[in-house]
Design an enzyme around this catalytic site. Structure first.
Site, PDB file in Angstrom:
ATOM      1  N   GLU A  46       0.911  -1.268  -0.058  1.00  0.00           N
ATOM      2  CA  GLU A  46       0.020   0.050  -0.010  1.00  0.00           C
ATOM      3  C   GLU A  46       0.970   1.289  -0.049  1.00  0.00           C
ATOM      4  O   GLU A  46       2.000   1.276   0.809  1.00  0.00           O
ATOM      5  CB  GLU A  46      -0.823   0.003   1.195  1.00  0.00           C
ATOM      6  CG  GLU A  46      -1.870   1.352   1.427  1.00  0.00           C
ATOM      7  CD  GLU A  46      -2.442   1.195   2.810  1.00  0.00           C
ATOM      8  OE1 GLU A  46      -2.999   0.077   3.124  1.00  0.00           O
ATOM      9  OE2 GLU A  46      -2.511   2.301   3.373  1.00  0.00           O
ATOM     10  N   ARG A  50       0.048  10.302   0.872  1.00  0.00           N
ATOM     11  CA  ARG A  50       0.482  11.493   1.887  1.00  0.00           C
ATOM     12  C   ARG A  50       1.637  12.383   1.218  1.00  0.00           C
ATOM     13  O   ARG A  50       1.784  13.246   1.788  1.00  0.00           O
ATOM     14  CB  ARG A  50       0.706  10.718   3.211  1.00  0.00           C
ATOM     15  CG  ARG A  50      -0.246  10.084   3.909  1.00  0.00           C
ATOM     16  CD  ARG A  50       0.259   9.722   5.055  1.00  0.00           C
ATOM     17  NE  ARG A  50      -0.571   8.297   5.481  1.00  0.00           N
ATOM     18  CZ  ARG A  50      -0.538   7.629   6.678  1.00  0.00           C
ATOM     19  NH1 ARG A  50       0.755   7.968   7.321  1.00  0.00           N
ATOM     20  NH2 ARG A  50      -1.106   6.784   6.696  1.00  0.00           N
ATOM     21  N   LYS A 134     -10.753  -2.072   7.121  1.00  0.00           N
ATOM     22  CA  LYS A 134      -9.357  -1.758   7.770  1.00  0.00           C
ATOM     23  C   LYS A 134      -9.664  -1.453   9.293  1.00  0.00           C
ATOM     24  O   LYS A 134     -10.771  -0.796   9.431  1.00  0.00           O
ATOM     25  CB  LYS A 134      -8.705  -0.493   7.076  1.00  0.00           C
ATOM     26  CG  LYS A 134      -7.535   0.183   7.674  1.00  0.00           C
ATOM     27  CD  LYS A 134      -6.862   0.907   6.531  1.00  0.00           C
ATOM     28  CE  LYS A 134      -5.719   1.972   7.559  1.00  0.00           C
ATOM     29  NZ  LYS A 134      -4.613   2.123   6.827  1.00  0.00           N
TER      30      LYS A 134
HETATM   31  C1  3PG Z   1      -1.525   3.409   7.858  1.00  0.00           C
HETATM   32  O1  3PG Z   1      -1.924   4.214   7.063  1.00  0.00           O
HETATM   33  O2  3PG Z   1      -2.038   2.407   7.737  1.00  0.00           O
HETATM   34  C2  3PG Z   1      -0.720   3.487   8.857  1.00  0.00           C
HETATM   35  O3  3PG Z   1      -0.040   5.117   9.109  1.00  0.00           O
HETATM   36  C3  3PG Z   1       0.408   2.666   9.055  1.00  0.00           C
HETATM   37  O4  3PG Z   1       0.714   2.871  10.452  1.00  0.00           O
HETATM   38  P1  3PG Z   1       2.246   2.602  10.941  1.00  0.00           P
HETATM   39  O5  3PG Z   1       3.366   3.785  10.346  1.00  0.00           O
HETATM   40  O6  3PG Z   1       2.074   2.949  12.391  1.00  0.00           O
HETATM   41  O7  3PG Z   1       2.699   1.159  10.883  1.00  0.00           O
END
Ligand code: 3PG
Length: 215
Positions: A46, A50, A134
């Site tokens: 994924e 951002r 999710k």
């Molecule tokens: C996401 O967008 O799924 C999260 O930002 C991932 O979170 P993490 O950086 O704590 O793994």
């Protein structure tokens, strides 16, 4: 249409077990990381929308690393989803859900994974045909204990927790019957990307791929 696509994505997530979540500074990093992850056995990733590099990174990963199934994350509105699909995103992930996203997703040709953290949100999405959701931000929203508590009353709804998941707690999530996969950025630490340590990312991917269920 979207409910079948969402269900199929649930199956794909189950087979993958771990979804690296990438927030990319450059397109080139994205391609190198995708190659490194694929070498380590992770082929579902994924890319979050951002950063300015995200859309072109999705396009180039799709072109240059076709063995990887790349999706777009942090999709907040239908316009972003359209851009991501035009770039080649093979699935769309949102931290939550909005009526506009749900409406638009009905005609998307790719699966949508909307986010939920409460019983009401999960029930509302299930009612709309989404069986796989999710769960974000997973650790802050109660972690594996919360998902375990959902498993009896919300039987039939499965989750992909992300947000604070790492190698240490991933097993707790993956042991739950209602968790199809875990996602997170831990597989691709920022420092390794800055230092272009691609073999080290492959090693982390191998470790993460080892979390896969044996059944
Ligand atoms: C996401 O967008 O799924 C999260 O930002 C991932 O979170 P993490 O950086 O704590 O793994």
């Amino acid at each position: 249409m979207q409910s079948e696509l969402n269900r199929a994505l649930g199956d794909t997530l189950y087979r993958a077990a771990v979804v690296p979540v990438l927030t990319l500074e450059t397109v080139e990093d994205g391609v190198e990381i995708a190659r490194a992850l694929a070498r380590g056995g992770l082929d579902l990733i994924e890319v979050t929308l951002r950063t300015p590099a995200a859309l072109e990174a999705i396009r180039q990963i799709r072109l240059q690393v076709p063995q990887v199934r790349v999706g777009a994350g942090t999709v907040l509105d239908p316009e972003q989803a359209q851009q991501a699909m035009a770039a080649g995103a093979r699935f769309i992930v949102s931290p939550g859900m909005t009526p506009r996203l749900i409406e638009a997703a009905q005609v998307w040709p790719v699966p949508f994974l909307p986010g939920a953290v409460t019983a009401s949100e999960a029930m509302a999405l299930s009612d709309l045909g989404y069986a796989c959701l999710k769960f974000f931000p997973a650790e802050a929203a109660g972690g594996a204990a919360a998902l375990k508590a959902f498993s009896a009353p919300l039987a039939g709804i499965t989750f992909c927790p992300t947000g604070g998941v790492d190698l240490d707690n991933a097993r707790d999530y993956l042991a739950l019957p209602n968790v199809v996969a875990v996602g997170g950025s831990w597989v691709v630490p920022r420092k390794l990307v800055v230092d272009q340590q691609w073999p080290a990312i492959t090693a982390l991917a191998e470790q993460a791929a080892g979390l896969r269920r044996r059944h």
